[in-house]
Enzyme design. Structure first.
Site, mmCIF file in Angstrom:
data_model
loop_
_atom_site.group_PDB
_atom_site.id
_atom_site.type_symbol
_atom_site.label_atom_id
_atom_site.label_comp_id
_atom_site.label_asym_id
_atom_site.label_seq_id
_atom_site.Cartn_x
_atom_site.Cartn_y
_atom_site.Cartn_z
ATOM 1 N N GLY A 12 0.834 -1.211 0.000
ATOM 2 C CA GLY A 12 0.000 0.000 0.000
ATOM 3 C C GLY A 12 0.861 1.250 0.000
ATOM 4 O O GLY A 12 1.909 1.277 0.632
ATOM 5 N N ARG A 73 0.870 -5.006 -6.225
ATOM 6 C CA ARG A 73 0.903 -6.289 -5.510
ATOM 7 C C ARG A 73 1.408 -7.315 -6.529
ATOM 8 O O ARG A 73 1.007 -7.305 -7.695
ATOM 9 C CB ARG A 73 -0.493 -6.696 -5.031
ATOM 10 C CG ARG A 73 -1.240 -5.582 -4.337
ATOM 11 C CD ARG A 73 -1.140 -5.597 -2.829
ATOM 12 N NE ARG A 73 -1.873 -4.459 -2.270
ATOM 13 C CZ ARG A 73 -1.665 -3.939 -1.072
ATOM 14 N NH1 ARG A 73 -0.753 -4.417 -0.274
ATOM 15 N NH2 ARG A 73 -2.369 -2.925 -0.653
ATOM 16 N N ASP A 104 4.698 -5.116 5.932
ATOM 17 C CA ASP A 104 5.296 -6.389 6.350
ATOM 18 C C ASP A 104 5.368 -7.411 5.218
ATOM 19 O O ASP A 104 6.295 -8.217 5.173
ATOM 20 C CB ASP A 104 4.621 -6.953 7.604
ATOM 21 C CG ASP A 104 3.119 -7.082 7.456
ATOM 22 O OD1 ASP A 104 2.576 -6.562 6.462
ATOM 23 O OD2 ASP A 104 2.498 -7.704 8.330
ATOM 24 N N THR A 126 3.680 2.757 5.649
ATOM 25 C CA THR A 126 2.248 2.446 5.608
ATOM 26 C C THR A 126 1.535 3.387 6.566
ATOM 27 O O THR A 126 2.091 3.747 7.600
ATOM 28 C CB THR A 126 1.947 0.989 6.027
ATOM 29 O OG1 THR A 126 0.530 0.873 6.283
ATOM 30 C CG2 THR A 126 2.649 0.597 7.302
ATOM 31 N N ASP A 128 -0.918 2.529 8.320
ATOM 32 C CA ASP A 128 -1.554 1.752 9.391
ATOM 33 C C ASP A 128 -0.728 1.662 10.674
ATOM 34 O O ASP A 128 -1.251 1.281 11.715
ATOM 35 C CB ASP A 128 -1.854 0.325 8.890
ATOM 36 C CG ASP A 128 -2.695 0.344 7.626
ATOM 37 O OD1 ASP A 128 -3.628 1.156 7.550
ATOM 38 O OD2 ASP A 128 -2.410 -0.446 6.706
ATOM 39 N N ASP A 130 1.437 -0.484 11.498
ATOM 40 C CA ASP A 130 1.347 -1.863 12.011
ATOM 41 C C ASP A 130 2.566 -2.702 11.644
ATOM 42 O O ASP A 130 2.477 -3.917 11.512
ATOM 43 C CB ASP A 130 0.062 -2.530 11.476
ATOM 44 C CG ASP A 130 0.044 -2.598 9.957
ATOM 45 O OD1 ASP A 130 0.883 -1.957 9.305
ATOM 46 O OD2 ASP A 130 -0.825 -3.307 9.408
ATOM 47 N N ARG A 172 -6.059 -1.328 8.950
ATOM 48 C CA ARG A 172 -6.048 -2.803 8.832
ATOM 49 C C ARG A 172 -6.376 -3.428 10.186
ATOM 50 O O ARG A 172 -7.393 -3.079 10.772
ATOM 51 C CB ARG A 172 -4.699 -3.294 8.296
ATOM 52 C CG ARG A 172 -4.557 -3.097 6.806
ATOM 53 C CD ARG A 172 -3.612 -4.063 6.171
ATOM 54 N NE ARG A 172 -2.270 -3.994 6.770
ATOM 55 C CZ ARG A 172 -1.207 -4.635 6.294
ATOM 56 N NH1 ARG A 172 -1.335 -5.386 5.213
ATOM 57 N NH2 ARG A 172 -0.043 -4.528 6.861
HETATM 58 P P1 ADP Z 1 2.548 -4.567 2.428
HETATM 59 O O1 ADP Z 1 3.991 -4.566 2.063
HETATM 60 O O2 ADP Z 1 1.975 -3.186 2.480
HETATM 61 O O3 ADP Z 1 2.272 -5.405 3.657
HETATM 62 P P2 ADP Z 1 1.546 -6.760 0.756
HETATM 63 O O4 ADP Z 1 1.301 -7.690 1.896
HETATM 64 O O5 ADP Z 1 0.585 -6.723 -0.355
HETATM 65 O O6 ADP Z 1 1.728 -5.242 1.239
HETATM 66 O O7 ADP Z 1 2.980 -7.144 0.182
HETATM 67 C C1 ADP Z 1 3.536 -6.412 -0.891
HETATM 68 C C2 ADP Z 1 4.240 -7.344 -1.839
HETATM 69 O O8 ADP Z 1 5.313 -8.004 -1.146
HETATM 70 C C3 ADP Z 1 3.386 -8.490 -2.366
HETATM 71 O O9 ADP Z 1 2.583 -8.095 -3.451
HETATM 72 C C4 ADP Z 1 4.461 -9.485 -2.788
HETATM 73 O O10 ADP Z 1 5.035 -9.090 -4.019
HETATM 74 C C5 ADP Z 1 5.507 -9.300 -1.687
HETATM 75 N N1 ADP Z 1 5.329 -10.326 -0.635
HETATM 76 C C6 ADP Z 1 4.352 -10.379 0.291
HETATM 77 N N2 ADP Z 1 4.473 -11.475 1.084
HETATM 78 C C7 ADP Z 1 5.578 -12.120 0.650
HETATM 79 C C8 ADP Z 1 6.258 -13.340 1.039
HETATM 80 N N3 ADP Z 1 5.812 -14.100 2.043
HETATM 81 N N4 ADP Z 1 7.367 -13.692 0.356
HETATM 82 C C9 ADP Z 1 7.824 -12.939 -0.671
HETATM 83 N N5 ADP Z 1 7.235 -11.804 -1.094
HETATM 84 C C10 ADP Z 1 6.135 -11.393 -0.456
#
Ligand code: ADP
Length: 323
Positions: A12, A73, A104, A126, A128, A130, A172
């Protein structure tokens, strides 16, 4: 010889991400490194959407919300094949290290790249608030200020009509935005995922407020608890209470970052490049007690988010000063 550093934003978007990109680019160039912007997060990395950045590419950027590198994403990054494509692109461009600005999920991506030998540093971005490894994330302060401005306006109309308002804020699964904006706006009630709520008490508080001559009741609801309309329906079922609902939504994600977020972004970007020079990898930067720190990403992720104790303390303060 300087390093060749890649920088991307992922997950995000949040106000202040641009200020962090600027700090990374300027600090790296100042130290004799070369910097490469990667558009659309890990997707752009896997697809090779990569360009070299000069110091003037980040001019006039600090004040702008969003992210000039865009974000996306890319679930495929959880698979070996997605990461193989990314590593191939890094090698092709001679990029030896990566700064990942995100949440995260983005940290998990950075940690898995680090495990495959790519030097990575994460910056928490972010609204949030968090993310583990830091007390504050880039964008949180701006989002709170944006929400507060809206809540203040709703209060004006709530007072004029003696109304009860439920205002749903983002966050979130974290109640940080709700707690900060609730205290900041003088809300009568704050409802967050970190604390149980009791409808008897909520309604009793509204009625007690009316008896004390309150002109309105404002309930700040964290999205992690439930949707605003669902909560209003519960209030209605409970005691025929008609509450107006406002869902603040994505306005909280936009706008010019506050001074606090701009400075935090500059500190984080600066520290990230310093860490790369020190040879650190698989770490994330953060702030704790006004000090800029770094933590191992895997350790941070295992620590189940940042300390929620302080939010619960704030929540308790509000319950004693909001009558
Ligand atoms: P945020 O970083 O805001 O938490 P997301 O959870 O959507 O947002 O994660 C962002 C991007 O990070 C995902 O679209 C993916 O490309 C990568 N990602 C998320 N989880 C994993 C994971 N367990 N292993 C590798 N890459 C990941």
């Amino acid at each position: 010889m300087g390093k060749r550093i890649g920088v991307l934003t992922s997950g995000g978007d949040a106000p202040g991400m641009n200020a962090a990109i600027r700090a990374v680019v300027r600090k790296a160039i100042h130290d004799g490194d070369e910097v490469f912007g990667i558009r659309y997060g890990y997707r752009g990395l896997a697809e090779g959407d990569i360009f070299q950045m000069a110091e003037r590419d980040v001019s006039d950027l600090t004040a702008r919300g969003g992210t000039m590198l865009y974000t996306a994403r890319y679930p495929e990054f959880q698979d070996e094949e997605g990461r193989r494509l990314a590593i191939e692109q890094l090698k092709k461009h001679g990029i030896d290290s990566l700064v990942v600005i995100g949440g995260d999920g983005s940290y998990r991506g950075a940690a898995s790249l680090a495990a495959e030998g790519i030097q990575t540093v994460g910056i928490p971005g972010t609204i949030d608030n968090d993310i583990p490894g830091t007390e504050y994330t880039i964008g949180f302060d701006t989002a709170c200020n944006t929400a507060l401005e809206a809540i203040d306006k709703i209060r004006d109309t709530a007072t004029s009509h003696l109304r009860t308002f439920v205002i749903e804020v983002m966050g979130r699964n974290a109640g940080d935005i709700a707690v900060w904006t609730g205290i900041g706006s003088g809300a009568e009630q704050i409802i967050i995922p970190e604390a149980e709520f009791n409808m008897d008490e909520i309604v009793a508080n509204i009625e007690e407020g009316q008896r004390r001559g309150k002109k309105h009741s404002i309930i700040i609801l964290a999205e992690g608890v439930m949707e605003g309309h669902e909560f209003a329906d519960k209030l209605y079922e409970y005691d025929d209470y008609h509450a107006r609902v406002t869902v603040l939504g994505h306005v909280q994600r936009g706008g010019a970052p506050t001074a606090r977020d701009r400075v935090l972004a500059a500190q984080f970007g600066f520290k990230a490049v310093e860490l790369l020079h020190e040879g650190a990898s698989g770490v994330c930067v953060g702030i704790s007690g006004e000090k800029i720190i770094s933590t191992d990403i895997n350790e941070a992720l295992q620590s189940k988010g940042h300390s929620h104790t302080s939010q619960v303390d704030l929540y308790n303060i509000n319950s004693e000063i909001s009558f």
